[in-house]
Write a protein that holds these residues in place. Structure first.
Motif, PDB file in Angstrom:
ATOM      1  N   SER A 133      30.009  52.221  27.260  1.00 26.85           N
ATOM      2  CA  SER A 133      29.969  53.504  27.953  1.00 26.85           C
ATOM      3  C   SER A 133      28.712  54.291  27.605  1.00 26.85           C
ATOM      4  O   SER A 133      28.063  54.882  28.478  1.00 26.85           O
ATOM      5  CB  SER A 133      31.218  54.326  27.607  1.00 26.85           C
ATOM      6  N   ILE A 134      28.343  54.289  26.339  1.00 25.83           N
ATOM      7  CA  ILE A 134      27.123  54.982  25.891  1.00 25.83           C
ATOM      8  C   ILE A 134      25.888  54.361  26.544  1.00 25.83           C
ATOM      9  O   ILE A 134      25.011  55.071  27.040  1.00 25.83           O
ATOM     10  CB  ILE A 134      27.014  54.952  24.348  1.00 25.83           C
ATOM     11  N   VAL A 135      25.841  53.040  26.567  1.00 29.46           N
ATOM     12  CA  VAL A 135      24.704  52.345  27.179  1.00 29.46           C
ATOM     13  C   VAL A 135      24.647  52.647  28.687  1.00 29.46           C
ATOM     14  O   VAL A 135      23.577  52.929  29.230  1.00 29.46           O
ATOM     15  CB  VAL A 135      24.771  50.824  26.906  1.00 29.46           C
ATOM     16  N   ASP A 137      25.763  55.293  30.219  1.00 27.70           N
ATOM     17  CA  ASP A 137      25.318  56.679  30.363  1.00 27.70           C
ATOM     18  C   ASP A 137      23.800  56.775  30.247  1.00 27.70           C
ATOM     19  O   ASP A 137      23.149  57.504  31.004  1.00 27.70           O
ATOM     20  CB  ASP A 137      25.969  57.588  29.325  1.00 27.70           C
ATOM     21  N   LYS A 138      23.225  56.027  29.320  1.00 27.43           N
ATOM     22  CA  LYS A 138      21.772  56.037  29.145  1.00 27.43           C
ATOM     23  C   LYS A 138      21.073  55.436  30.372  1.00 27.43           C
ATOM     24  O   LYS A 138      20.049  55.970  30.829  1.00 27.43           O
ATOM     25  CB  LYS A 138      21.359  55.258  27.884  1.00 27.43           C
ATOM     26  N   ILE A 139      21.597  54.356  30.886  1.00 23.97           N
ATOM     27  CA  ILE A 139      21.017  53.721  32.071  1.00 23.97           C
ATOM     28  C   ILE A 139      21.060  54.685  33.255  1.00 23.97           C
ATOM     29  O   ILE A 139      20.066  54.854  33.971  1.00 23.97           O
ATOM     30  CB  ILE A 139      21.748  52.408  32.405  1.00 23.97           C
ATOM     31  N   LYS A 141      21.265  57.946  33.208  1.00 30.04           N
ATOM     32  CA  LYS A 141      20.332  59.053  32.954  1.00 30.04           C
ATOM     33  C   LYS A 141      18.899  58.623  33.255  1.00 30.04           C
ATOM     34  O   LYS A 141      18.106  59.387  33.829  1.00 30.04           O
ATOM     35  CB  LYS A 141      20.465  59.545  31.518  1.00 30.04           C
ATOM     36  N   ASN A 142      18.531  57.411  32.862  1.00 34.85           N
ATOM     37  CA  ASN A 142      17.182  56.906  33.130  1.00 34.85           C
ATOM     38  C   ASN A 142      16.881  56.825  34.621  1.00 34.85           C
ATOM     39  O   ASN A 142      15.731  57.003  35.032  1.00 34.85           O
ATOM     40  CB  ASN A 142      17.002  55.499  32.538  1.00 34.85           C
ATOM     41  N   GLU A 144      18.481  58.567  37.183  1.00 36.02           N
ATOM     42  CA  GLU A 144      18.718  59.786  37.996  1.00 36.02           C
ATOM     43  C   GLU A 144      17.477  60.629  38.097  1.00 36.02           C
ATOM     44  O   GLU A 144      16.588  60.630  37.333  1.00 36.02           O
ATOM     45  CB  GLU A 144      19.871  60.603  37.420  1.00 36.02           C
TER      46      GLU A 144
END
Length: 144
Positions: A133-135, A137-139, A141-142, A144
């Motif tokens: 889930s954390i990974v 979220d990072k993807i 964010k990158n 968007e």
């Protein structure tokens, strides 16, 4: 020589997992006689959080273009799950609302979602899900 292998690439795996998850969810919806698709559930889910948003907002939330959103909304209106009303502030803007039938679908669909995700995350630990889930979220964010 290039060692690239499509089947081992993270992009391919991510896309394949997303597609298989959607196919599995659509299959479970059908097996439970729920008259929705995963895409339609996406719209309903956001309307459950905030009823009365416009089509452009829905498009941004589900990452679909105007044509696709219009088609999804038209199909949900035909099923009696949502309704369209003109905005009081701007008559050119249509606001989308869940009908009583649409609101009542929530419980049966949530059970199907949970069942579908149980299969998706079979043999995956809670810690692995947390990291995943954390990974993700990072993807997101990158991109968007």
């Amino acid at each position: 020589m290039n060692d690239y292998n499509l089947k081992k690439s993270l992009g391919f795996k991510l896309d394949r997992a997303a597609r298989l998850t959607t196919l599995n969810f659509n299959k479970n919806l059908k097996e439970n006689s729920i008259i929705l698709t995963a895409e339609q559930w996406g719209i309903i889910n956001f309307l459950l959080e905030e009823d009365g948003i416009n089509q452009n907002q829905i498009g941004k939330l589900i990452n679909k273009d105007h044509t696709c959103v219009s088609r999804l909304i038209d199909n949900l209106i035909k099923k009696g799950i949502i309704s369209k009303k003109n905005s009081v502030e701007d008559k050119r803007v249509n606001l989308i609302y869940l009908t009583k039938k649409g609101k009542e679908l929530q419980n049966s669909v949530v059970d199907t979602v949970e069942h579908s995700l149980d299969k998706v995350f079979q043999n995956v630990s809670e810690k692995e899900k947390e990291i995943f889930s954390i990974v993700l979220d990072k993807i997101i964010k990158n991109l968007e």
